[in-house]
Motif scaffolding. Structure first.
Motif, mmCIF file in Angstrom:
data_model
loop_
_atom_site.group_PDB
_atom_site.id
_atom_site.type_symbol
_atom_site.label_atom_id
_atom_site.label_comp_id
_atom_site.label_asym_id
_atom_site.label_seq_id
_atom_site.Cartn_x
_atom_site.Cartn_y
_atom_site.Cartn_z
ATOM 1 N N GLY A 296 39.736 50.760 39.024
ATOM 2 C CA GLY A 296 40.765 51.593 39.646
ATOM 3 C C GLY A 296 40.168 52.795 40.361
ATOM 4 N N LEU A 297 39.199 53.449 39.727
ATOM 5 C CA LEU A 297 38.545 54.591 40.350
ATOM 6 C C LEU A 297 37.765 54.168 41.597
ATOM 7 N N LEU A 298 37.068 53.035 41.499
ATOM 8 C CA LEU A 298 36.302 52.551 42.650
ATOM 9 C C LEU A 298 37.213 52.208 43.830
ATOM 10 N N ILE A 299 38.314 51.545 43.557
ATOM 11 C CA ILE A 299 39.236 51.161 44.630
ATOM 12 C C ILE A 299 39.815 52.402 45.306
ATOM 13 N N ASP A 300 40.214 53.385 44.502
ATOM 14 C CA ASP A 300 40.829 54.591 45.061
ATOM 15 C C ASP A 300 39.854 55.403 45.904
ATOM 16 N N HIS A 301 38.567 55.452 45.495
ATOM 17 C CA HIS A 301 37.620 56.337 46.156
ATOM 18 C C HIS A 301 36.667 55.635 47.115
ATOM 19 N N VAL A 302 36.488 54.311 46.978
ATOM 20 C CA VAL A 302 35.543 53.596 47.837
ATOM 21 C C VAL A 302 36.226 52.464 48.595
ATOM 22 N N GLY A 303 36.970 51.634 47.901
ATOM 23 C CA GLY A 303 37.629 50.510 48.536
ATOM 24 C C GLY A 303 37.607 49.275 47.659
ATOM 25 N N PHE A 304 38.356 48.252 48.054
ATOM 26 C CA PHE A 304 38.478 47.052 47.235
ATOM 27 C C PHE A 304 37.150 46.316 47.078
ATOM 28 N N ARG A 305 36.345 46.282 48.131
ATOM 29 C CA ARG A 305 35.085 45.550 48.046
ATOM 30 C C ARG A 305 34.188 46.111 46.932
ATOM 31 N N SER A 306 34.280 47.420 46.689
ATOM 32 C CA SER A 306 33.431 48.034 45.658
ATOM 33 C C SER A 306 33.768 47.513 44.270
ATOM 34 N N GLY A 307 35.035 47.113 44.060
ATOM 35 C CA GLY A 307 35.395 46.530 42.768
ATOM 36 C C GLY A 307 34.667 45.227 42.525
ATOM 37 N N GLY B 283 30.911 33.865 41.682
ATOM 38 C CA GLY B 283 32.301 34.190 41.973
ATOM 39 C C GLY B 283 32.462 35.598 42.518
ATOM 40 N N ALA B 284 31.805 36.582 41.872
ATOM 41 C CA ALA B 284 31.908 37.958 42.343
ATOM 42 C C ALA B 284 31.247 38.125 43.707
ATOM 43 N N ALA B 285 30.100 37.465 43.918
ATOM 44 C CA ALA B 285 29.401 37.572 45.198
ATOM 45 C C ALA B 285 30.249 37.015 46.339
ATOM 46 N N ALA B 286 30.927 35.909 46.081
ATOM 47 C CA ALA B 286 31.793 35.337 47.111
ATOM 48 C C ALA B 286 32.893 36.318 47.496
ATOM 49 N N ALA B 287 33.451 37.012 46.506
ATOM 50 C CA ALA B 287 34.507 37.978 46.789
ATOM 51 C C ALA B 287 33.976 39.216 47.504
ATOM 52 N N VAL B 288 32.708 39.559 47.294
ATOM 53 C CA VAL B 288 32.101 40.661 48.039
ATOM 54 C C VAL B 288 32.002 40.304 49.518
ATOM 55 N N VAL B 289 31.618 39.055 49.790
ATOM 56 C CA VAL B 289 31.418 38.607 51.170
ATOM 57 C C VAL B 289 32.747 38.457 51.907
ATOM 58 N N SER B 290 33.746 37.862 51.246
ATOM 59 C CA SER B 290 35.030 37.623 51.896
ATOM 60 C C SER B 290 36.156 37.844 50.905
ATOM 61 N N GLN B 291 37.224 38.503 51.360
ATOM 62 C CA GLN B 291 38.388 38.731 50.505
ATOM 63 C C GLN B 291 39.571 37.841 50.912
ATOM 64 N N HIS B 292 39.275 36.713 51.559
ATOM 65 C CA HIS B 292 40.322 35.740 51.851
ATOM 66 C C HIS B 292 40.902 35.221 50.537
ATOM 67 N N VAL B 293 42.180 34.919 50.543
ATOM 68 C CA VAL B 293 42.836 34.540 49.294
ATOM 69 C C VAL B 293 42.216 33.270 48.697
ATOM 70 N N ALA B 294 41.732 32.353 49.540
ATOM 71 C CA ALA B 294 41.084 31.146 49.017
ATOM 72 C C ALA B 294 39.775 31.492 48.317
ATOM 73 N N VAL B 295 39.051 32.469 48.841
ATOM 74 C CA VAL B 295 37.806 32.910 48.206
ATOM 75 C C VAL B 295 38.124 33.621 46.886
ATOM 76 N N LEU B 296 39.192 34.378 46.868
ATOM 77 C CA LEU B 296 39.596 35.032 45.621
ATOM 78 C C LEU B 296 39.972 34.004 44.558
ATOM 79 N N ALA B 297 40.570 32.895 44.982
ATOM 80 C CA ALA B 297 40.887 31.825 44.040
ATOM 81 C C ALA B 297 39.606 31.240 43.448
ATOM 82 N N PHE B 298 38.587 31.040 44.311
ATOM 83 C CA PHE B 298 37.301 30.559 43.808
ATOM 84 C C PHE B 298 36.687 31.569 42.841
ATOM 85 N N ALA B 299 36.780 32.856 43.163
ATOM 86 C CA ALA B 299 36.234 33.885 42.282
ATOM 87 C C ALA B 299 36.927 33.872 40.921
#
Length: 398
Positions: free
Chosen positions: A161-172, A93-109
């Motif tokens: 929260g720290l990762l998102i602010d300083h690196v980006g959403f994918r880092s979460g 689930g986490a790997a899929a979200a790393v590859v794509s942040q499409h809302v359908a992929v987030l649902a799978f995650a």
């Protein structure tokens, strides 16, 4: 008759218990990190708030379908098989979200990481019960196990929260991906032990023995009803505080302080149980918790200002935080040793089902009768559940 699972010796337990608690923290934190990152991401991209609600609900959907199967898997194969499945689900689930942040992929995650917690937690809780040398040790063991989700819920959002602010959403999501792998490394430190004499497939007449058959046991039925009422009470508090605080004009930090008081109290009471477990009677402690929860829910609406709500939340946190160790300890004593996994699966099925249904009902009730109505309802339900608690009989020896 089914043989009891082999219990590890004391030296093995000393090293294995921290390992399985660490594994539970990691798997649960994978789900928590994915939940926070996905929620913030869809809001950042301008999706409506209901999208967040659907995503959050999906985290509880997979456990409903997997809990009973996870219980049978744990009873048949011990810890490592369900932990491996949980790790695979969480990592995929986490790997899929790393590859794509499409809302359908987030649902799978959401589905995958939520299911990961269900499968892994049932195996871990069952294994932890085997590490108790005698029935009175169960409270201490499960107070430590109950700290796992509390710790992950406290730490994962801060790190994300720290990762998102300083690196980006994918880092979460990258952070979430690393956690199941760490969980597997910790799980490998626990010696493998295949349950001895497992015969849950059929009863003496050759009929399939399902988890639902355990509901014929009156103490287990009563225990699950009590657990469900108190779990719903927890959900009601989480729903009411933001709604009531917003209606009174409190700041976000004040509302966070109120919710934080609940979380801190729930954590502290579990630490207290681990220290004074030998002096606690499960039934008496459970009924005390139910009485306190009933009283606080009944008067919560009239507590004065932020300090009053902080005090009320802390008292409710003490009551509800003490419940899980007691419930798990008693569950292991009122069910056969070779079917603990099935009983744990039933419990997880019930609590996750309530997690999906209750917030919708609370929202409708609050709209009709006011923001405090969900807590008043729960005060009544927990009061009625006291009758079920009287029927829980724990044997002297388990």
């Amino acid at each position: 008759m089914s043989g009891a699972p082999a219990r590890p010796d004391e030296s093995t337990t000393r090293g294995a218990l921290p390992a399985i608690i660490g594994a539970l923290v990691c798997v649960h934190a994978c789900m928590a990190a994915t939940r926070v990152t996905a929620s913030l991401l869809v809001l950042d991209r301008g999706y409506p708030e209901w999208t967040v609600g659907v995503l959050l609900a999906l985290f509880a959907v997979a456990p409903i379908g997997l809990s009973l199967w996870a219980g049978r898997l744990a009873d048949r194969h011990g810890l490592h098989r369900p932990l491996a499945v949980g790790v695979a689900l969480g990592a995929s689930g986490a790997a899929a979200a790393v590859v794509s942040q499409h809302v359908a992929v987030l649902a799978f995650a959401a589905l995958a990481t939520g299911g990961a917690v269900a499968v892994a937690a049932v195996g871990i809780q069952r294994e932890a019960g085997l590490m108790a040398r005698e029935p009175r040790d169960l409270k201490r063991v499960f107070s430590w196990v109950a700290l796992g989700p509390a710790l992950s819920n406290a730490l994962a959002p801060v790190v994300v929260g720290l990762l998102i602010d300083h690196v980006g959403f994918r880092s979460g999501f990258v952070f979430a991906l690393a956690l199941p792998l760490l969980a597997w490394g910790l799980g490998r430190r626990v010696p493998r032990a295949v349950p001895v004499g497992w015969h849950a497939e059929e009863d003496s007449q050759g009929r399939p023995r399902t988890a639902w058959g355990l509901l014929r046991r009156a103490p287990l039925r009563a225990l699950l009803l009590v657990n469900l009422s108190l779990s719903a009470c927890w959900d009601a508090h989480s729903f009411v505080v933001p709604v009531l605080g917003h209606g009174r004009g409190y700041s976000a930090s004040a509302i966070g302080l109120i919710l934080g008081a609940f979380a801190v109290a729930a954590t502290l009471v579990r630490l207290g149980i681990s220290r004074w477990a030998d002096h606690l009677d499960e039934r008496r402690a459970l009924r005390w918790a139910m009485s306190l929860a009933t009283g606080v829910c009944a008067v919560y609406y009239w507590l004065p200002g932020v300090p009053g709500m902080v005090l009320g939340s802390a008292l409710l946190g003490l009551a509800l935080g003490s419940v899980q160790p007691m419930i798990l300890a008693m569950l292991h004593q009122v069910t056969p040793a070779d079917r603990h996994g099935q009983a744990l699966g039933l419990r997880m099925l019930a609590t996750n089902g309530a997690t999906i249904v209750m917030p919708v009902g609370f929202g409708a009730l609050a709209a009709l009768a006011g923001p405090a109505a969900p807590l008043w309802l729960m005060a009544g339900i927990v009061l009625v559940a006291q009758a079920a608690a009287r029927h829980i009989r724990v044997p002297a020896q388990a």
